[in-house]
Design a protein around this motif. Structure first.
Motif, mmCIF file in Angstrom:
data_model
loop_
_atom_site.group_PDB
_atom_site.id
_atom_site.type_symbol
_atom_site.label_atom_id
_atom_site.label_comp_id
_atom_site.label_asym_id
_atom_site.label_seq_id
_atom_site.Cartn_x
_atom_site.Cartn_y
_atom_site.Cartn_z
ATOM 1 N N VAL A 224 56.778 22.845 -20.875
ATOM 2 C CA VAL A 224 58.171 23.033 -20.598
ATOM 3 C C VAL A 224 58.274 23.851 -19.108
ATOM 4 O O VAL A 224 57.947 24.930 -18.984
ATOM 5 C CB VAL A 224 59.114 23.914 -21.694
ATOM 6 C CG1 VAL A 224 60.524 23.906 -21.246
ATOM 7 C CG2 VAL A 224 58.789 23.090 -22.818
ATOM 8 N N LYS B 243 48.819 27.767 -33.207
ATOM 9 C CA LYS B 243 50.033 26.835 -33.310
ATOM 10 C C LYS B 243 49.939 25.842 -34.580
ATOM 11 O O LYS B 243 50.986 25.509 -35.263
ATOM 12 C CB LYS B 243 50.531 26.451 -32.136
ATOM 13 C CG LYS B 243 50.701 27.374 -30.907
ATOM 14 C CD LYS B 243 51.745 28.109 -31.141
ATOM 15 C CE LYS B 243 53.225 27.537 -31.144
ATOM 16 N NZ LYS B 243 54.298 28.636 -31.444
ATOM 17 N N PHE C 112 61.466 32.737 -22.492
ATOM 18 C CA PHE C 112 61.938 31.532 -21.750
ATOM 19 C C PHE C 112 62.840 30.426 -22.426
ATOM 20 O O PHE C 112 64.096 30.466 -22.233
ATOM 21 C CB PHE C 112 60.656 30.911 -20.972
ATOM 22 C CG PHE C 112 60.790 29.614 -20.425
ATOM 23 C CD1 PHE C 112 61.905 29.286 -19.728
ATOM 24 C CD2 PHE C 112 59.891 28.550 -20.533
ATOM 25 C CE1 PHE C 112 62.093 28.029 -18.832
ATOM 26 C CE2 PHE C 112 60.093 27.335 -19.911
ATOM 27 C CZ PHE C 112 61.163 27.038 -19.057
ATOM 28 N N ILE C 113 62.335 29.951 -23.465
ATOM 29 C CA ILE C 113 62.963 28.826 -24.188
ATOM 30 C C ILE C 113 63.881 29.503 -25.179
ATOM 31 O O ILE C 113 65.291 28.915 -25.096
ATOM 32 C CB ILE C 113 61.985 27.959 -24.970
ATOM 33 C CG1 ILE C 113 60.700 27.303 -24.086
ATOM 34 C CG2 ILE C 113 62.747 26.677 -25.515
ATOM 35 C CD1 ILE C 113 59.712 26.361 -24.639
ATOM 36 N N TYR D 57 44.673 29.656 -29.064
ATOM 37 C CA TYR D 57 46.046 29.619 -29.220
ATOM 38 C C TYR D 57 46.555 28.472 -30.145
ATOM 39 O O TYR D 57 47.267 28.556 -30.947
ATOM 40 C CB TYR D 57 46.695 29.440 -27.732
ATOM 41 C CG TYR D 57 48.020 29.041 -27.631
ATOM 42 C CD1 TYR D 57 49.084 29.645 -28.168
ATOM 43 C CD2 TYR D 57 48.343 27.579 -27.080
ATOM 44 C CE1 TYR D 57 50.342 29.376 -27.981
ATOM 45 C CE2 TYR D 57 49.612 27.069 -27.034
ATOM 46 C CZ TYR D 57 50.659 27.939 -27.568
ATOM 47 O OH TYR D 57 51.868 27.826 -27.560
ATOM 48 N N ASP E 182 60.453 43.712 -34.001
ATOM 49 C CA ASP E 182 59.194 43.145 -34.448
ATOM 50 C C ASP E 182 59.199 42.391 -35.662
ATOM 51 O O ASP E 182 59.471 43.021 -36.652
ATOM 52 C CB ASP E 182 57.818 44.077 -34.285
ATOM 53 C CG ASP E 182 56.674 43.058 -34.135
ATOM 54 O OD1 ASP E 182 56.870 42.171 -34.691
ATOM 55 O OD2 ASP E 182 55.819 43.747 -33.371
ATOM 56 N N ASP F 84 64.074 39.543 -30.873
ATOM 57 C CA ASP F 84 63.084 39.584 -30.156
ATOM 58 C C ASP F 84 62.524 40.999 -30.186
ATOM 59 O O ASP F 84 63.267 41.866 -30.165
ATOM 60 C CB ASP F 84 63.322 39.035 -28.638
ATOM 61 C CG ASP F 84 62.074 38.552 -27.895
ATOM 62 O OD1 ASP F 84 61.940 37.363 -27.605
ATOM 63 O OD2 ASP F 84 61.200 39.528 -27.826
HETATM 64 P P1 NAD Z 1 58.131 33.369 -24.256
HETATM 65 O O1 NAD Z 1 56.667 34.358 -24.198
HETATM 66 O O2 NAD Z 1 58.765 33.535 -22.958
HETATM 67 O O3 NAD Z 1 58.871 33.790 -25.558
HETATM 68 C C1 NAD Z 1 58.336 34.249 -26.736
HETATM 69 C C2 NAD Z 1 59.246 35.234 -27.177
HETATM 70 O O4 NAD Z 1 58.752 35.456 -28.385
HETATM 71 C C3 NAD Z 1 58.729 36.514 -26.134
HETATM 72 O O5 NAD Z 1 60.203 36.836 -25.858
HETATM 73 C C4 NAD Z 1 58.144 37.484 -27.259
HETATM 74 O O6 NAD Z 1 58.498 38.773 -26.963
HETATM 75 C C5 NAD Z 1 58.542 37.178 -28.619
HETATM 76 N N1 NAD Z 1 57.951 37.402 -29.569
HETATM 77 C C6 NAD Z 1 56.575 37.303 -29.881
HETATM 78 N N2 NAD Z 1 55.974 37.817 -30.862
HETATM 79 C C7 NAD Z 1 57.115 38.491 -31.234
HETATM 80 C C8 NAD Z 1 57.126 39.137 -32.688
HETATM 81 N N3 NAD Z 1 56.087 39.483 -33.428
HETATM 82 N N4 NAD Z 1 58.346 39.801 -32.900
HETATM 83 C C9 NAD Z 1 59.456 39.372 -32.472
HETATM 84 N N5 NAD Z 1 59.342 38.907 -31.169
HETATM 85 C C10 NAD Z 1 58.358 37.987 -30.738
HETATM 86 O O7 NAD Z 1 57.354 31.886 -24.358
HETATM 87 P P2 NAD Z 1 58.067 30.408 -24.328
HETATM 88 O O8 NAD Z 1 57.427 29.842 -23.098
HETATM 89 O O9 NAD Z 1 59.507 30.799 -24.434
HETATM 90 O O10 NAD Z 1 57.725 29.917 -25.612
HETATM 91 C C11 NAD Z 1 58.332 29.814 -26.824
HETATM 92 C C12 NAD Z 1 57.837 29.155 -28.149
HETATM 93 O O11 NAD Z 1 57.403 27.930 -27.708
HETATM 94 C C13 NAD Z 1 56.429 29.691 -28.248
HETATM 95 O O12 NAD Z 1 56.100 29.688 -29.822
HETATM 96 C C14 NAD Z 1 55.420 28.918 -27.612
HETATM 97 O O13 NAD Z 1 54.137 28.850 -28.444
HETATM 98 C C15 NAD Z 1 55.985 27.695 -27.840
HETATM 99 N N6 NAD Z 1 55.658 26.735 -26.731
HETATM 100 C C16 NAD Z 1 56.070 26.867 -25.466
HETATM 101 C C17 NAD Z 1 55.577 25.862 -24.539
HETATM 102 C C18 NAD Z 1 56.308 25.957 -23.086
HETATM 103 O O14 NAD Z 1 55.854 25.261 -22.352
HETATM 104 N N7 NAD Z 1 56.776 27.155 -22.560
HETATM 105 C C19 NAD Z 1 55.070 24.576 -24.845
HETATM 106 C C20 NAD Z 1 54.544 24.589 -26.208
HETATM 107 C C21 NAD Z 1 55.068 25.559 -27.075
#
Ligand code: NAD
Ligand code: UGA
Length: 345
Positions: free
Chosen positions: A192, A165, A24-25, A161, A73, A44
């Motif tokens: 977010v 983090k 997403f982000i 979790y 990965d 990714d």
């Molecule tokens: P998301 O799951 O949509 O995106 C995370 C991406 O990381 C995924 O596409 C996944 O395939 C990839 N990934 C995970 N492990 C991997 C690995 N070992 N190798 C390669 N790729 C890998 O999540 P998001 O909501 O976009 O969040 C992004 C980051 O922001 C995360 O680290 C999350 O903890 C952090 N975060 C998100 C939020 C939120 O509100 N969305 C809030 C606080 C923190």
């Protein structure tokens, strides 16, 4: 792109790596960077060929000359070749989500959030990369008294979790303190939302329920409050963290105001013009009652503040989701009020 998309000029970042770029982000960040003329290598492990969510997130990026995608990965792939000649890495890859982290998937959280991050940091140190921006989380603060969380507050993570983090950001900061380590900015994002938000998250689910008539599962009494942050604001803060010379250490990224889940439900009802059927259940373990970001350090160090209020951001989110549901044939009827609402900033 939504109508809130930031119009960014990024003179300093020529070439960067974005991990988690199918998420997403990460996908929204990569897109904003590419649009501003930065060359982006996205890494990714999700494969757009087999994962529809990744395919939707990557659709605006694949085929763009400034974007190169690597399906790999981070736990096992060679990282250094992607970093050579990069100005910065935005390390957003990780396993998110508070609730499932209590279950048997904890190993996956630990592996992606801590062990993969360790591999990224080792690679950055070896090639002498100047700047690492890492996605931390508001969840590291744990329970609050309702007041705003400041970066100097003592973290009290309340879920597995959140523990991963906190370990992730502290690992990054330990590498930053090491002689010759990269300068690290750990962005503590506060919940977010916006177009293409993860489908396990609340605002996506509320809008989905309003648009489809399907029930919404509300965990707890709905009085939990979140400092909801619109995606374009989160992306702008992230890019600022890659550029700002004085940016170091943990920095909050919040939406600038809190709202309760019940208030979010009311906004969704008014945007779509339909009641939402609620199925109420117990609050999950580790669910924080109130998150609220103190943005003093954020504005001082990044020169950034949020611009998109919740009603306006949900309106944009709802419009994109309605199109997506229409295209997939999932939406049973047209929302009655959506098109009559004007955006308010
Ligand atoms: P998301 O799951 O949509 O995106 C995370 C991406 O990381 C995924 O596409 C996944 O395939 C990839 N990934 C995970 N492990 C991997 C690995 N070992 N190798 C390669 N790729 C890998 O999540 P998001 O909501 O976009 O969040 C992004 C980051 O922001 C995360 O680290 C999350 O903890 C952090 N975060 C998100 C939020 C939120 O509100 N969305 C809030 C606080 C923190
Ligand atoms: C979100 C992200 O999921 C985490 O990855 C991130 O680290 C965290 O924000 C953060 O800010 O650090 P959360 O605040 O739990 O976590 O966001 P949502 O998943 O959108 O949940 C918000 C609230 O809605 C929670 O109280 C949750 O219990 C509730 N909820 C969620 C429901 O009542 N029903 C649902 O179907 C989903």
């Amino acid at each position: 792109m939504s109508q809130h998309a930031p119009n960014l000029r990024i003179p300093v970042l020529r070439r960067v790596v974005v991990t988690g770029s199918a998420g997403f982000i990460g996908s929204r960040l990569a897109h904003a960077l590419v649009q501003a003329g930065t060359a982006v290598i996205g890494v990714d492990r999700r494969d757009a060929a087999t994962d529809p969510l990744a395919a939707a997130n990557l659709a605006p990026l694949l085929g763009q000359p400034e974007y190169e995608h690597v399906t790999a990965d981070l736990l096992s792939c060679a990282i250094e070749p992607h970093l050579s000649d990069a100005d910065a890495i935005f390390h957003l890859a990780g396993v998110p989500g508070v609730r499932p982290s209590w279950g048997p998937r904890f190993g996956d959280y630990l592996a992606s959030n801590v062990l993969a991050t360790h591999r990224v940091l080792e690679a950055c140190s070896r090639i002498g990369l100047a700047r690492v921006v890492v996605a931390s989380s508001s969840s590291v603060y744990g329970p609050t008294d309702g007041g705003a969380s400041v970066e100097t507050d003592s973290p009290q993570p309340a879920s597995p979790y959140a523990v991963t983090k906190l370990a992730e950001e502290q690992l990054c900061l330990a590498y930053a303190r090491r002689l010759g380590g990269p300068s690290v900015v750990a962005l503590r994002y506060f919940t977010v939302y916006g177009p293409r938000q993860r489908p396990d998250m609340f605002i996506h689910r509320v809008l989905h329920a309003a648009l489809t008539g399907k029930p919404l599962h509300l965990y707890g009494d709905g009085l939990q409050r979140r400092d909801f942050t619109y995606i374009d604001d989160a992306v702008a803060a992230t890019i600022a963290a890659g550029i700002a010379p004085a940016a170091r250490g943990p920095i909050n990224v919040g939406g600038g105001a809190t709202a309760s889940l019940l208030e979010v439900i009311d906004i969704a009802k008014s945007l779509v013009g339909r009641e939402i059927r609620l199925h109420q259940g117990p609050a999950p373990n580790g669910d924080i009652v109130t998150t609220r970001a103190d943005l003093t350090r954020t504005s001082e160090v990044l020169g950034w503040r949020p611009h998109v209020d919740l009603h306006s951001g949900m309106h944009s989110h709802m419009e994109v989701l309605a199109c997506q549901l229409g295209a997939s044939g999932e939406r049973p009827d047209e929302p009655s009020l959506a098109s009559t609402h004007r955006l308010s900033r």
